[in-house]
Design an enzyme around this catalytic site. Structure first.
Site, PDB file in Angstrom:
ATOM      1  N   HIS A  12       0.801  -1.227  -0.267  1.00 34.69           N
ATOM      2  CA  HIS A  12       0.054  -0.107  -0.045  1.00 34.69           C
ATOM      3  C   HIS A  12       0.949   1.386  -0.097  1.00 34.69           C
ATOM      4  O   HIS A  12       1.719   1.241   0.849  1.00 34.69           O
ATOM      5  CB  HIS A  12      -0.896   0.142   1.184  1.00 34.69           C
ATOM      6  CG  HIS A  12      -1.844  -1.340   1.061  1.00 34.69           C
ATOM      7  ND1 HIS A  12      -2.184  -1.692   2.296  1.00 34.69           N
ATOM      8  CD2 HIS A  12      -2.698  -1.511   0.093  1.00 34.69           C
ATOM      9  CE1 HIS A  12      -3.259  -2.767   1.787  1.00 34.69           C
ATOM     10  NE2 HIS A  12      -3.492  -2.446   0.401  1.00 34.69           N
ATOM     11  N   GLU A  15       1.586   3.593   3.371  1.00 31.48           N
ATOM     12  CA  GLU A  15       2.014   3.153   4.361  1.00 31.48           C
ATOM     13  C   GLU A  15       3.473   3.126   4.449  1.00 31.48           C
ATOM     14  O   GLU A  15       4.216   2.330   3.913  1.00 31.48           O
ATOM     15  CB  GLU A  15       1.294   1.594   4.516  1.00 31.48           C
ATOM     16  CG  GLU A  15      -0.085   1.614   4.230  1.00 31.48           C
ATOM     17  CD  GLU A  15      -0.956   0.294   4.774  1.00 31.48           C
ATOM     18  OE1 GLU A  15      -0.274  -0.700   4.522  1.00 31.48           O
ATOM     19  OE2 GLU A  15      -2.046   0.312   4.366  1.00 31.48           O
ATOM     20  N   ARG A  54      -3.008   4.675  -1.480  1.00 33.48           N
ATOM     21  CA  ARG A  54      -3.044   3.193  -0.930  1.00 33.48           C
ATOM     22  C   ARG A  54      -2.759   2.410  -2.351  1.00 33.48           C
ATOM     23  O   ARG A  54      -2.104   1.201  -2.159  1.00 33.48           O
ATOM     24  CB  ARG A  54      -4.371   2.499  -0.408  1.00 33.48           C
ATOM     25  CG  ARG A  54      -4.376   1.427   0.170  1.00 33.48           C
ATOM     26  CD  ARG A  54      -5.830   1.151   0.788  1.00 33.48           C
ATOM     27  NE  ARG A  54      -6.317  -0.097   1.137  1.00 33.48           N
ATOM     28  CZ  ARG A  54      -5.846  -0.565   2.315  1.00 33.48           C
ATOM     29  NH1 ARG A  54      -4.976  -0.089   3.115  1.00 33.48           N
ATOM     30  NH2 ARG A  54      -6.396  -1.722   2.441  1.00 33.48           N
ATOM     31  N   ASN A  61      -3.454  -5.497  -2.528  1.00 35.61           N
ATOM     32  CA  ASN A  61      -3.372  -6.802  -1.551  1.00 35.61           C
ATOM     33  C   ASN A  61      -4.722  -7.625  -1.530  1.00 35.61           C
ATOM     34  O   ASN A  61      -4.598  -8.322  -0.527  1.00 35.61           O
ATOM     35  CB  ASN A  61      -3.019  -6.314   0.026  1.00 35.61           C
ATOM     36  CG  ASN A  61      -2.267  -7.223   0.909  1.00 35.61           C
ATOM     37  OD1 ASN A  61      -1.656  -8.009   0.462  1.00 35.61           O
ATOM     38  ND2 ASN A  61      -2.526  -7.120   2.087  1.00 35.61           N
ATOM     39  N   ARG A  62      -5.348  -7.533  -2.609  1.00 37.87           N
ATOM     40  CA  ARG A  62      -6.773  -8.314  -2.605  1.00 37.87           C
ATOM     41  C   ARG A  62      -6.558  -8.840  -3.986  1.00 37.87           C
ATOM     42  O   ARG A  62      -7.583  -9.679  -4.472  1.00 37.87           O
ATOM     43  CB  ARG A  62      -8.079  -7.460  -2.395  1.00 37.87           C
ATOM     44  CG  ARG A  62      -8.298  -6.704  -1.241  1.00 37.87           C
ATOM     45  CD  ARG A  62      -8.257  -7.511  -0.133  1.00 37.87           C
ATOM     46  NE  ARG A  62      -8.654  -6.748   1.061  1.00 37.87           N
ATOM     47  CZ  ARG A  62      -7.759  -6.211   1.755  1.00 37.87           C
ATOM     48  NH1 ARG A  62      -6.165  -6.578   1.646  1.00 37.87           N
ATOM     49  NH2 ARG A  62      -8.021  -5.628   2.967  1.00 37.87           N
ATOM     50  N   HIS A 103       2.768  -3.608   6.551  1.00 35.52           N
ATOM     51  CA  HIS A 103       1.835  -2.491   6.541  1.00 35.52           C
ATOM     52  C   HIS A 103       1.680  -1.493   7.842  1.00 35.52           C
ATOM     53  O   HIS A 103       2.111  -2.028   8.580  1.00 35.52           O
ATOM     54  CB  HIS A 103       0.463  -3.417   6.274  1.00 35.52           C
ATOM     55  CG  HIS A 103       0.177  -4.176   5.279  1.00 35.52           C
ATOM     56  ND1 HIS A 103      -0.349  -3.585   3.922  1.00 35.52           N
ATOM     57  CD2 HIS A 103       0.896  -5.356   4.510  1.00 35.52           C
ATOM     58  CE1 HIS A 103      -0.271  -4.472   2.895  1.00 35.52           C
ATOM     59  NE2 HIS A 103       0.285  -5.479   3.339  1.00 35.52           N
ATOM     60  N   GLU A 163       1.648  -5.502  10.656  1.00 35.23           N
ATOM     61  CA  GLU A 163       0.563  -4.330  10.786  1.00 35.23           C
ATOM     62  C   GLU A 163       0.960  -3.550  11.900  1.00 35.23           C
ATOM     63  O   GLU A 163       0.531  -4.122  13.036  1.00 35.23           O
ATOM     64  CB  GLU A 163      -0.891  -5.203  10.405  1.00 35.23           C
ATOM     65  CG  GLU A 163      -1.949  -4.328  10.259  1.00 35.23           C
ATOM     66  CD  GLU A 163      -2.323  -3.448   9.129  1.00 35.23           C
ATOM     67  OE1 GLU A 163      -1.768  -2.316   8.617  1.00 35.23           O
ATOM     68  OE2 GLU A 163      -2.556  -4.452   8.088  1.00 35.23           O
ATOM     69  N   TYR A 275     -10.524   1.708   5.271  1.00 39.01           N
ATOM     70  CA  TYR A 275     -11.946   1.114   5.151  1.00 39.01           C
ATOM     71  C   TYR A 275     -13.105   1.946   4.893  1.00 39.01           C
ATOM     72  O   TYR A 275     -14.255   1.594   5.185  1.00 39.01           O
ATOM     73  CB  TYR A 275     -12.337   0.016   6.261  1.00 39.01           C
ATOM     74  CG  TYR A 275     -11.085  -1.332   6.447  1.00 39.01           C
ATOM     75  CD1 TYR A 275     -10.444  -1.352   5.214  1.00 39.01           C
ATOM     76  CD2 TYR A 275     -10.790  -1.783   7.511  1.00 39.01           C
ATOM     77  CE1 TYR A 275      -9.469  -2.417   5.404  1.00 39.01           C
ATOM     78  CE2 TYR A 275      -9.651  -2.702   7.634  1.00 39.01           C
ATOM     79  CZ  TYR A 275      -9.294  -2.938   6.579  1.00 39.01           C
ATOM     80  OH  TYR A 275      -8.086  -3.972   6.573  1.00 39.01           O
TER      81      TYR A 275
END
Ligand code: ZN
Length: 290
Positions: A12, A15, A54, A61-62, A103, A163, A275
Site C-alpha cells: 500500500h 503506508e 493506497r 493486497n486483494r 503494512h 501491521e 476501510y
C-alpha cells in the site's frame, strides 16, 4: 528451512513504515546478524508510493487469489500482481520460502503480526515473537485456507503480514517505525533460529492471540449515509475487551449504540481510514491461546 525470504514494503503506497525500512536496508544493508539469511528486499507498488495513495486503481493486497491471478483483469494493480507473482511465487508452487509483507494501519493496533495459519510452524513463530516482543499482538486470520486469501504474502510458500499503528496515511512516525523494525528483526531472528534448529516448540510458552471474527459496519441510513461515529470509549481501544452493553457508536443525534454480541469481543482495525469506502467500523476477534 528458509533458503529465500522476501521482505516487502509499499504494497500500500501510503503506508510509510515498511517503505522506509526497505529503503533504509537497501541503502545501508540488512543488519549484520541476518547475513546468513537469503533476504530480498522489495517495494511492491511504486506508482502508488509516488502518488502517496493506497493504490492507483485497485487494492493490490486483494489481487493475489488464484482466480484473480489467472483472470484477464487489466487494472494497474491486477497487472502488477501478476508481475510480483512471477517474481516471488508462483503462488501454490512458490520459489520463495517466506514472504513478510509490511503494512501500517491508522488504528491503534501497536505492532501486530498477522498469521494466516495456526499450524505448528506459525504457533512457534507467534510464541517466539511474543516472547521477544511482549508488546506485540498476534492476529490469526485462518478463516479460510492460506491459498484462498488474496494477500500478496500468499505468493510465498509461507507468508505473514506485519501491521503497525496507529499512523496516519502518508505520515512516518518514529515510534511506529521502530515497532515495525523491531518486529521485522524478531521475525528474521526466528528464521535464523528455525534454520539452525534451535527452536524447541515446547520451550516457548503458549501465547495470547486473537482470531479474526467479522467486520462490523457503521450504522447507515436509507441513503447509505453514516448515522454514527466510533464512540470515544472504543476509539484507540484495539484488542481491548468490548463487553456486551459497552458503547461502540455515538449517533449524530447523541445516542450511544452498545455492543449486543453474546460475548465480549476484541475489536481491532477500529476506525481504519482505508476501510472508509467499505463503511467498516472495526473487526471483531476472539481471544485464544496459541
Ligand atoms: Zn496495508
Amino acid at each position: 528451512m528458509f533458503n529465500s525470504i522476501a521482505l516487502v514494503g509499499g504494497t500500500h503506497g501510503n503506508e510509510t513504515s515498511g517503505i522506509q525500512l526497505i529503503k533504509n536496508w537497501q541503502k545501508h544493508g540488512i543488519p549484520e546478524q541476518f547475513q546468513a539469511l537469503n533476504i530480498s528486499l522489495h517495494i511492491a507498488n511504486h506508482a502508488a508510493l509516488n502518488a502517496n495513495v493506497r493504490f492507483v486503481e485497485e487494492d493490490l493486497n486483494r489481487q493475489f487469489t488464484l482466480n484473480g491471478l489467472a483472470s484477464s483483469n487489466s487494472s494497474k494493480e491486477a497487472l502488477l500482481a501478476r508481475t510480483i507473482n512471477a517474481q516471488l511465487g508462483p503462488k501454490g508452487a512458490s520459489n520463495t520460502d517466506f514472504v513478510i509483507d509490511i503494512h501500517n494501519t491508522t488504528s491503534e493496533m501497536g505492532a501486530t503480526l498477522i498469521i494466516l495459519e495456526a499450524d505448528e510452524f506459525h504457533v512457534q513463530l507467534a510464541r517466539y515473537v511474543k516472547k521477544h516482543m511482549p508488546e506485540a499482538n498476534i492476529l490469526v486470520e485462518d478463516e479460510k485456507p492460506f491459498l484462498e486469501h488474496g494477500y500478496l504474502c500468499t505468493t510465498g510458500k509461507r507468508g505473514v503480514m506485519i501491521e503497525v499503528g496507529g499512523q496516519p496515511q502518508g505520515v512516518l512516525r518514529e515510534d511506529v517505525y521502530l515497532l515495525t523494525q523491531t518486529m521485522a528483526e524478531v521475525i528474521l531472528a526466528f528464521c535464523l533460529a528455525y534454520n539452525q534448529n534451535t527452536i524447541e516448540a515446547d520451550s516457548l510458552p503458549p501465547c495470547e492471540a486473537f482470531r479474526l471474527g467479522e467486520n462490523i459496519s457503521f450504522p447507515l441510513d436509507e441513503n447509505g449515509q453514516r448515522t454514527a461515529m466510533i464512540h470515544h470509549a472504543l476509539q484507540d481501544a484495539d484488542f481491548e475487551p468490548l463487553v456486551p452493553g459497552m458503547p461502540m457508536f455515538r449517533t449524530f443525534d447523541g445516542r450511544d449504540i452498545t455492543w449486543q454480541g453474546e460475548h465480549e469481543t476484541y475489536p481491532h482495525f477500529i476506525n481504519e481510514a482505508a476501510y472508509f469506502k467499505l463503511d467498516v467500523a472495526f473487526a471483531t476477534a476472539e481471544k485464544i491461546t496459541l
